[in-house]
Write a protein that holds these residues in place. Structure first.
Motif: not given
Length: 880
Positions: A757-758, A746-755, A823-834
């Motif tokens: 596991t990739s 859903t809009s604004g929901q986090t897909i993954f966060s920094p740190g 194979q490094r931890p996530r370096s950024f955050q991605v969320v669902a758009g509008a």
């Protein structure tokens, strides 16, 4: 005393009195009271006496600075002891409240000038029309000065406590360092003046007073003090063993007495020659209590000191924070600046209530004590006890101590501060900042403290404006939309829109702040990059728009007159036009594009002058040449400003009517888009509609976010994977095995966060996702304009502030594969758009199982990952 130690702070001083003193410094030692066998009480006494030897002469010098007006000289012995007594209060408070058990806190130099200015103001005001020799007048002046300076010190302490309590120590950073440096350099000069004045027993209050040194006797009295001050400065900066400095301070007066004895002179002969102070009755402690008569205090003078007090708050708080930072760096440990600022505040509050003066950490002596490994609060207690002995002693130290020696301690501090903040600091500041420092130093000398610091701040602001005006940059960048165009459409775009010889879509990346100081330059650079040459009328309009004269003023409505002033105005306009000619370089070899796309994601601020003088003029000039201007990823503040000045308008990619009708409605306006991908898609779609018979939303590919595809379609249409290879992946999953999962966010929901596991990479199958600069996102924002509070909200992006979004990814985009490959931890955050987003996750575990199936599938997976990197690189995007 803030005499800095210029030698390597990482080395440990050699302390022969301490057993087992290592030759190397332990890293990040713990600050706690020492109780090891090599820290017996005798060592505390020795090093406390060393600190006292360095402090007491300086405190006498500080007293002569604070009470420099001649009316205080009859009470200077008692006032000097009052300064020492104030240091007792400071030291006790630091020993009790500081997190550093070994801290040394005294009356120090940062507030000297302000205290001196206050005392001089009080004396000058009260002596108007009065006899300075009248003992009652003198008593009134002294009482008023002690009470009001103590009240100012107590109020300063209360403010520092509040700042520390609410963790506002960072607020002092708003005072520019070059301005503080100029003030501290002036403190050095002031101490130099006071030191020489103490040597010759004559006040030096202004530059012309240096003429006293042309007198042979005055020059003779001042020379030993100046030479001794230079000697102490060299010892402080050149000798690695810090025991040399206190030894030198004992040796100087001792050498004077030995020389006097060998030459057959008595102390009375030295007094007659002006080498020691005049004889005066001793000052018992009870006399200190009789200095103040509250019935004689002129409370009405407090209002005259408020502006000076405000300046003292900023400078003392800033200086205290610098002291804490210096101690922290030497210790190699992090200190809580706010907590230490509270300690300074408590100390000043108590000192002020006791009729004392401003003080803080003496970082040079705190560092000295730390290096001796004497980490006990007994150090501070013994130092305070030593000061008490000086206060209660019947001996008048000014009668027996060489005046040139007391003066040399001030000259030493003056030389040290001036060398640090005028000579050494040159290599740590830009030239413009260094000039601000010198301007502040000179301004304080001739205009006074408040006016000088105020002028320094104004100069620093102007320097910042000029520097910022040159920071904004305009650069061509190669970008493509992430739209899934058919091969024939992509071919048309590459041949027309992105033809290197005559590109129809030009993308410019704008960085920095665009405001009144840089708007004309930014406009000139944009026109230059776009190949647009301004006509004479357009240049005139640009000059008028950027002029401070109101566009609809009474003057502008009248015809030009033949008065001399009108000739001057037209001459000035011609000059501005010539400047614009120099800014807008001729771009004969370049042809204006059909679409000009401005990437504003890196623009931090735009003001009203830039909105009209740069962007509005750009829109008008481009409209005259049939060039459509698009702006992408502007933050909400910039968007609101552009809309308010009727410079820009939103464009809805998803409206059913033809795109050209919207463009006609937005003539002379910049078209706003949420992100660069949308802006480029609009330009590409419009260009295809203009060059072919295709219609918007009918024949063209769907707009970003309005398409749903399968994973295999993403691999074939977006990455260019062969259909045969994609079919092999589909066939693999038909047998109950799967290397990916699909999730609706859903809009604004986090897909993954920094740190996190990739463990896979992701593909957008429908909707959009946003790559955030940080983990903050929220609803609409507000700003305060002249008309009140304005609610800001971007259409189609009501969950995010565009300034926090680094990139918006639409259907077909692949993200997270760089962290996956490395194979490094996530370096950024991605969320669902509008809108809701359907995202496929290709897991590492699934791919490993797939690779085990056949070598052919392993080759396909490796090719998919390679194509991800190639496509993103070709599109000029970040490798998400």
């Amino acid at each position: 005393m803030k005499a800095s130690q210029s030698h390597d702070t990482s080395s440990v001083i050699q302390t022969p009195l301490l057993k087992g003193n290592g030759s190397t410094k332990q890293s990040a030692p713990t600050v706690e009271e020492g109780n090891s066998s090599n820290e017996s009480f005798i060592y505390y006494i020795v090093y406390a006496l060393v600190n006292s030897i360095m402090c007491v002469p300086c405190l006498y010098g500080y007293a002569s600075v604070i009470f420099s007006h001649p009316i205080y000289q009859s009470h200077i012995n008692a006032l000097s002891k009052l300064v020492i007594l104030s240091s007792v209060v400071h030291q006790i408070c630091f020993s009790i409240f500081s997190s550093l058990p070994f801290s040394i806190g005294q009356v120090q130099d940062a507030g000297l000038i302000f205290l001196s200015a206050m005392s001089t103001t009080i004396a000058t005001t009260m002596l108007e029309g009065q006899d300075a020799n009248d003992t009652e007048v003198v008593s009134e002046v002294v009482s008023t000065t002690i009470v009001l300076l103590g009240l100012a010190t107590a109020c300063l302490g209360a403010v520092l406590v509040v700042m520390g309590k609410f963790r506002l120590a960072d607020a002092v950073a708003y005072l520019p360092l070059p301005v503080v440096g100029g003030y501290l350099a002036f403190i050095g000069y002031f101490c130099l003046e006071a030191g020489v004045a103490l040597c010759i027993s004559h006040p030096i209050m202004k530059p012309s007073d240096w003429g006293y040194l042309f007198d042979d006797k005055s020059l003779l009295l001042a020379t030993p003090g100046i030479l001794a001050g230079i000697f102490l400065t060299l010892v402080s900066r050149k000798c690695s063993n810090e025991a040399i400095l206190p030894i030198s301070m004992v040796a100087i007066p001792l050498a004077f007495y030995i020389l006097m004895y060998l030459c057959g002179y008595t102390i009375e002969d030295a007094r007659d020659g002006g080498w020691v102070g005049e004889r005066s009755p001793s000052v018992p402690v009870s006399d200190l209590l009789r200095l103040v008569d509250f019935h004689e205090v002129r409370w009405d003078l407090a209002k005259d000191l408020i502006s000076t007090w405000a300046g003292m708050v900023f400078v003392v708080s800033f200086s205290s924070c610098l002291d804490v930072a210096a101690i922290s760096m030497d210790m190699g440990e992090s200190l809580d600046t706010n907590n230490e600022l509270m300690t300074v505040g408590i100390s000043n509050f108590v000192s002020g209530l006791a009729g004392g003066f401003t003080g803080s950490y003496i970082f040079s002596q705190t560092i000295f004590t730390y290096r001796t490994n004497c980490r006990s609060r007994w150090i501070g207690v013994i130092v305070a006890s030593t000061f008490i002995l000086v206060v209660i002693s019947p001996v008048n130290f000014l009668e027996v101590t060489p005046l040139f020696f007391l003066g040399s301690t001030l000259i030493f501090i003056g030389f040290d501060l001036m060398f640090e903040w005028i000579v050494e600091v040159r290599h740590k500041l830009l030239l413009s900042e260094y000039l601000v420092l010198l301007a502040t130093f000179v301004a304080v000398q001739f205009l006074g403290i408040n006016a000088g610091i105020g002028l320094g701040i104004i100069t620093a602001i102007l320097d910042f404006v000029l520097a910022t005006a040159n920071v904004s940059t305009i650069a061509r960048v190669s970008r493509r939309s992430l739209a899934m165009w058919r091969p024939q459409e992509r071919g048309i775009l590459e041949a027309t829109a992105y033809n290197p010889d005559r590109a129809q879509i030009l993308t410019l990346e704008v960085r920095g702040a665009i405001f009144f100081g840089s708007s004309m330059k930014a406009l000139g650079n944009i026109l230059d990059e776009s190949g647009i040459n301004a006509s004479t009328e357009e240049k005139k309009e640009i000059v008028m728009t950027n002029s401070p004269l109101p566009h609809h003023s009474r003057i502008s409505r009248h015809s030009p007159s033949l008065s001399p002033s009108s000739f001057r105005e037209r001459r000035d306009q011609r000059k501005e036009g010539n400047k614009l000619d120099a800014t807008i370089k001729l771009a004969v070899q370049r042809v204006p594009p059909r679409f000009l796309v401005l990437d504003l994601s890196s623009v931090t601020n735009v003001d009203a002058s830039a909105a009209r003088g740069c962007f509005l003029q750009l829109a008008k000039m481009c409209a005259n040449r049939n060039v459509v201007v698009c702006a992408a990823a502007a933050n909400s503040h910039i968007t609101w400003l552009l809309k308010t000045h009727e410079t820009a308008h939103d464009f809805d990619l998803h409206r059913p009517e033809d795109g050209h009708s919207q463009i006609d409605q937005l003539k002379d306006k910049i078209i706003l888009f949420n992100d660069l991908n949308e802006a480029l898609y609009f330009c590409e779609a419009t260009l295809l509609a203009e060059t072919t018979s295709m219609k918007w939303h009918k024949d063209l590919s769907p707009a970003p976010g309005h398409l749903t595809i399968s994973l295999s379609n993403a691999f074939t249409n977006f990455l260019g994977l062969e259909e045969k290879s994609a079919a092999a992946l589909v066939e693999y999953e038909r047998h109950g095995r799967s290397f990916h999962t699909e999730t609706m966010y859903t809009s604004g929901q986090t897909i993954f966060s920094p740190g996190t596991t990739s463990d896979g990479f992701f593909v957008v199958l429908s909707g959009t996702v946003a790559v955030l600069l940080d983990d903050r996102f929220g609803g609409s924002q507000t700003l305060i304009s002249g008309g009140g509070v304005q609610k800001l909200q971007r259409p189609n992006m009501n969950m995010f502030e565009a300034g926090q979004i680094s990139r918006v990814l639409s259907v077909g985009s692949i993200f997270g594969f760089v962290d996956y490959i490395l194979q490094r931890p996530r370096s950024f955050q991605v969320v669902a758009g509008a809108k809701n987003a359907l995202v496929a996750k290709v897991s590492r575990e699934g791919l490993n199982e797939l690779k085990k199936e056949t070598p052919e599938l392993e080759r396909i997976v490796d090719k998919v990952l390679l194509l991800c990197s190639v496509v993103e690189l070709a599109a000029g995007q970040n490798n998400w």
